[in-house]
Design an enzyme around this catalytic site. Structure first.
Site, mmCIF file in Angstrom:
data_model
loop_
_atom_site.group_PDB
_atom_site.id
_atom_site.type_symbol
_atom_site.label_atom_id
_atom_site.label_comp_id
_atom_site.label_asym_id
_atom_site.label_seq_id
_atom_site.Cartn_x
_atom_site.Cartn_y
_atom_site.Cartn_z
ATOM 1 N N CYS A 138 0.629 -1.163 0.058
ATOM 2 C CA CYS A 138 0.068 -0.108 -0.188
ATOM 3 C C CYS A 138 0.702 1.193 -0.061
ATOM 4 C CB CYS A 138 -0.848 -0.089 1.378
ATOM 5 S SG CYS A 138 -1.984 -1.287 1.100
ATOM 6 N N ASN A 139 2.102 1.294 0.642
ATOM 7 C CA ASN A 139 2.960 2.394 0.517
ATOM 8 C C ASN A 139 3.767 2.555 -0.728
ATOM 9 O OD1 ASN A 139 4.509 0.133 1.879
ATOM 10 N ND2 ASN A 139 6.001 1.493 0.834
#
Length: 359
Positions: A138-139
Site C-alpha cells: 500500500c505504500n
C-alpha cells in the site's frame, strides 16, 4: 525546499461492478456473526470488485493461483489504461508526450512487467523509459512517486507518468478464518495515474493548454518499522496453495505510534509546523488505521475527509488510494497558491511514506 517536479494531473479508474458490504455477505453466503460484524463495521459502504466465477452449485468457487494471476493481468491492464487516459486528458497531454512510465502493483506478478503491457496496449512510444515497482504494498505509490519526481527533475520539460493498478480481487483467499475475513472485508479494485513534470512546459509542447498552476513536490520522508516487518505481508499459504495477505491486528497502533516521527522529519528544517499544513491526503488503510493516525497527529475528521470518503466508497485500494483522495481534493477546488499539503501512505515493512507539496 527546492523541489522542481510538480503534479500536473491525476486520473482514476475502477471495475464496472461494485457491491455493498451487505450484498457481499449474502452473495458469499456468510453467516458467521463474527465475520458479518467485520464487514458491517468497516466504515465501508461499497467496493468495486471482480468476483470469482460460480460453480455448478451456484456458489462462487475458489479460483486457483493461475486464474488469479490471469485476473490480475486482465484487470490491471484494463484499469491502468483507463486511468492513464483520464490523467492525460486532465493534463492536456497526449500519449506521445510520455517520456517515462512507472507501473506499480502488488496484487499479481507479471514478467514482462505491467509497464510493458500498458505500453503495448496504449501504443506508447516503445522508446519510453520505464520502471516497474512490485511487492511494496500500500505504500508503494508514494515511494515510487519519489523516483518519478527524480526522473522529471533530471529531464525538465518531459512528462513522467506513474500508474498504480491494484486488482485486489486477484489476491483473495476464502477459507472462513478471521485472518482472511479481515482482508476480504477491506480491499477493493482500482487504478490511479499521476502526471509529473519539471521545468517550463509550453502549450505547444503539449498540443493543448497545460492547465492551471500545479503543486510542487518539495520533499519526501520515509520510515520503516523493522520491528514490525512481518505485521503486513503477502506470502505463500501452503494450506491454500496460493498467495495470501496477512494483517496483524496491531498494525493500526504501530503505524499511528510512528506517524509523528516521520512527519517531524518531513517538516524538519522547513520552518513549518503540522498546523501549517492545509491539506492532508492519507492512505485509506482502514478505519482503525485512519483513527490512529488522526489521534497521533492531532488531525480532525475534516482533515481526513477525502481519506474516509475513499474508504467508504471504494475500500482500501492499496498503492493508489492516496491518489483517489487527491482527486477528491482537486474536485473541491479549494487549494490555493502557497498552501502546503502532506501525502501519507502506509504499508508492509512496516513502512510509512510521506511527501510535502505546495501549491
Amino acid at each position: 525546499m527546492t523541489g522542481t517536479a510538480r503534479i500536473e494531473a491525476v486520473g482514476t479508474a475502477s471495475p464496472p461492478t461494485s457491491y455493498s458490504q451487505a450484498e457481499l455477505l449474502e452473495l458469499f453466503r456468510i453467516e458467521d456473526p463474527r465475520i458479518r460484524s467485520i464487514f458491517l463495521n468497516s466504515a465501508i459502504d461499497r467496493r468495486h470488485l471482480t468476483l470469482p466465477p460460480r460453480g455448478d452449485n451456484g456458489a462462487f468457487r475458489m479460483e486457483v493461483q493461475g486464474e488469479l494471476l490471469a485476473k490480475h493481468k486482465r484487470q490491471a491492464v484494463d484499469m491502468g489504461t483507463r486511468a492513464i487516459t483520464s490523467c492525460l486528458s486532465s493534463a492536456g497531454a497526449r500519449l506521445s508526450d510520455i517520456g517515462y512510465l512507472c507501473a506499480v502493483s502488488t496484487t499479481g506478478f507479471l514478467t514482462p512487467g505491467l509497464s510493458a503491457h500498458l505500453i503495448r496496449e496504449l501504443g506508447i512510444d516503445p522508446g519510453c523509459s520505464r520502471l516497474d515497482v512490485t511487492g511494496m504494498g500500500c505504500n508503494a505509490g508514494l515511494n515510487a512517486l519519489n523516483a518519478v519526481a527524480g526522473w522529471a527533475g533530471a529531464n525538465p520539460g518531459k512528462l513522467a507518468v506513474m500508474v498504480c493498478a491494484e486488482a485486489c480481487s486477484a489476491a483473495y483467499v476464502f477459507d472462513g478464518t478471521m485472518r482472511t475475513s479481515v482482508v476480504n472485508s477491506l480491499f477493493g479494485d482500482g487504478a490511479a495515474a499521476i502526471a509529473v513534470t519539471a521545468g517550463a512546459v509550453t502549450a505547444g509542447e503539449r498540443g493543448e493548454s497545460a492547465g492551471p498552476a500545479a503543486p510542487r513536490l518539495l520533499r519526501f520522508a520515509s520510515h520503516i518499522i523493522t520491528d514490525a516487518i512481518d505485521a503486513m505481508r503477502y506470502d505463500w499459504d501452503d494450506d491454500q496453495d496460493r498467495f495470501s495477505f496477512y494483517l496483524d491486528p496491531q498494525v493500526p497502533y504501530v503505524v499511528g505510534a510512528n506517524a509523528e516521527s516521520v512527519i517531524g522529519r518531513l517538516l524538519a528544517g522547513t520552518g513549518l509546523r503540522r498546523s501549517d499544513i492545509a491539506h492532508w491526503l492519507v492512505h485509506s488503510g482502514g478505519k482503525k488505521v485512519i483513527d490512529s493516525v488522526m489521534v497521533n497527529l492531532g488531525l480532525t475528521a475534516h482533515d481526513v475527509r477525502h481519506t474516509t470518503g475513499v474508504l467508504r466508497d471504494h475500500g482500501n485500494l492499496s498503492s493508489g488510494s492516496f491518489l483517489f483522495s487527491y482527486q477528491r481534493l482537486l474536485d473541491e477546488d479549494i487549494a490555493r497558491p502557497g498552501e502546503y499539503g502532506v501525502l501519507m501512505t502506509m504499508g508492509p515493512g512496516s513502512t510509512i511514506e510521506t511527501a510535502l507539496v505546495q501549491w
